[in-house]
Enzyme design. Structure first.
Site, short mmCIF file in Angstrom:
data_model
loop_
_atom_site.label_atom_id
_atom_site.label_comp_id
_atom_site.label_asym_id
_atom_site.label_seq_id
_atom_site.Cartn_x
_atom_site.Cartn_y
_atom_site.Cartn_z
N LYS A 1 0.82 -1.21 0.00
CA LYS A 1 0.00 0.00 0.00
C LYS A 1 0.86 1.27 0.00
CE LYS A 1 -4.32 -1.77 1.89
NZ LYS A 1 -5.32 -1.72 2.99
N HIS B 1 -2.37 -12.62 -0.21
CA HIS B 1 -3.41 -12.64 0.82
C HIS B 1 -4.79 -12.25 0.29
CE1 HIS B 1 -2.20 -8.36 0.91
NE2 HIS B 1 -3.36 -8.09 1.48
N ASP C 1 -6.93 -11.30 7.87
CA ASP C 1 -7.11 -9.97 7.30
C ASP C 1 -8.60 -9.63 7.15
OD1 ASP C 1 -6.26 -7.55 6.03
OD2 ASP C 1 -6.66 -8.46 4.09
#
Length: 333
Positions: A198, A247, A276
């Site tokens: 990110k 993920h 997550d």
């Protein structure tokens, strides 16, 4: 403190001479007459610095004694052994060294033993120092990773602590699956770094409160690939790539970036995917508040075999059911 040496020989004359010689050199010595006595002594006492073992003895010979000694758990399996021999025998020496003997002594007892003890101490001290430095480096690396995770989370005012919570949930899932400590540490590290990509997503997209456009969502979807490229540079821990890159893969193959499915998705990534998703639902977001626990549970259950690996989703359901007061979530207060 004097070194503790065990001498094993069935000949009382040789045993007496060895004791006299070693004690005279300031070494604390224990005398035993057979391999059986040695194994019994080792099982009931602390391991010595060194064992001097005769080869030819009635009952168990020195070779058999060493074999059984190495099979003992916790005690005796790493204690250095030097064979005592009255004659040169190349074949016996080769056999003894293959079994793990440190050396053979047929003369100059004091000097050879003293050198052996000093070498053993040096090796132990070196091993301890290496272990200490390794531990220090691991702790420093973890601190750096945790700081990086905090910096990533800080890009979004609503995700403070997200990476740490995902890491903790993933570690607990892995623990319940029987992972050992080293594996658990690796899973925790992957959890901390799963969103590292990110860094490459513009802040205005991450913090947007309204619905994302298709173009904006496409940029968000690039963070797993960006994270994978970043972590590929850490060559000593190649497994770190798994959590960051995969993920967002789904068990049914409808995830991204590679559309992997089922057991083609690395196991650690399947664990982190559940952790997550759980944290995303149990944390405040710019577009909604924390979901009720029952809703979270229903979403995880519905996703079994579709979004999530059924095994790891099942473990997360167990964790949810044990959390009677709904404390396993983001609690800003």
């Amino acid at each position: 403190m004097a070194e503790r040496i065990i001498v094993i020989d069935d000949d009382p004359v040789i045993l007496k001479e060895a004791l006299r010689s070693l004690k005279g050199a300031g070494m604390k010595t224990v005398a035993l007459k057979s391999g059986e006595q040695l194994l019994e002594y080792i099982s009931q006492n602390e391991s010595p610095e060194l064992i001097l073992l005769d080869i030819k003895m009635p009952g168990m010979d020195g070779f058999e004694t060493l074999i059984r000694l190495r099979k003992m758990e916790n005690k005796g399996n790493e204690t250095p052994v030097i064979f005592l021999t009255g004659q040169e025998d190349e074949e016996a020496e080769i056999r003894g060294l293959l079994l793990g003997a440190m050396d053979f002594i047929s003369g100059v007892l004091n000097l050879r033993v003293r050198h052996a003890v000093e070498l053993i101490k040096l090796q132990k001290n070196l091993a301890k120092e290496v272990e200490k430095k390794t531990k220090e480096n691991e702790e420093l690396f973890l601190q750096v990773v945790a700081s990086l995770a905090d910096a990533i989370d800080a890009k979004d005012a609503y995700t403070k602590g997200h990476s740490g919570r995902v890491a903790a949930y993933a570690r607990e899932i892995a623990r319940r699956c029987g992972y050992d400590e080293a594996q658990l540490d690796a899973v925790y590290m992957m959890g901390l770094l799963h969103d590292v990509g990110k860094i490459g997503v513009p802040d205005n997209i991450i913090n947007k409160t309204g619905r994302l456009t298709d173009e904006e969502f496409a940029k968000i979807k690039k963070h797993p690939e960006i994270g994978g490229r970043i972590l590929e540079n850490i060559q000593k821990m190649p497994e770190l790539v798994c959590g960051a890159k995969w993920h967002h893969e789904r068990f049914d193959g409808k995830g991204y970036p590679d559309g992997l499915s089922g057991f083609d998705i690395p196991e650690t990534a399947r664990i982190i995917a559940v952790a997550d998703a759980y944290d995303a639902m149990t944390s405040n977001r710019s577009y909604r508040n924390v979901l009720p626990q029952a809703k979270v549970r229903a979403e995880i259950e519905e996703g079994m075999g579709r979004q999530f690996d059924p095994r790891f989703a099942g473990i997360m359901l167990e964790m949810i059911d044990e959390d009677k007061d709904y404390t396993m979530r983001d609690r800003p207060d």
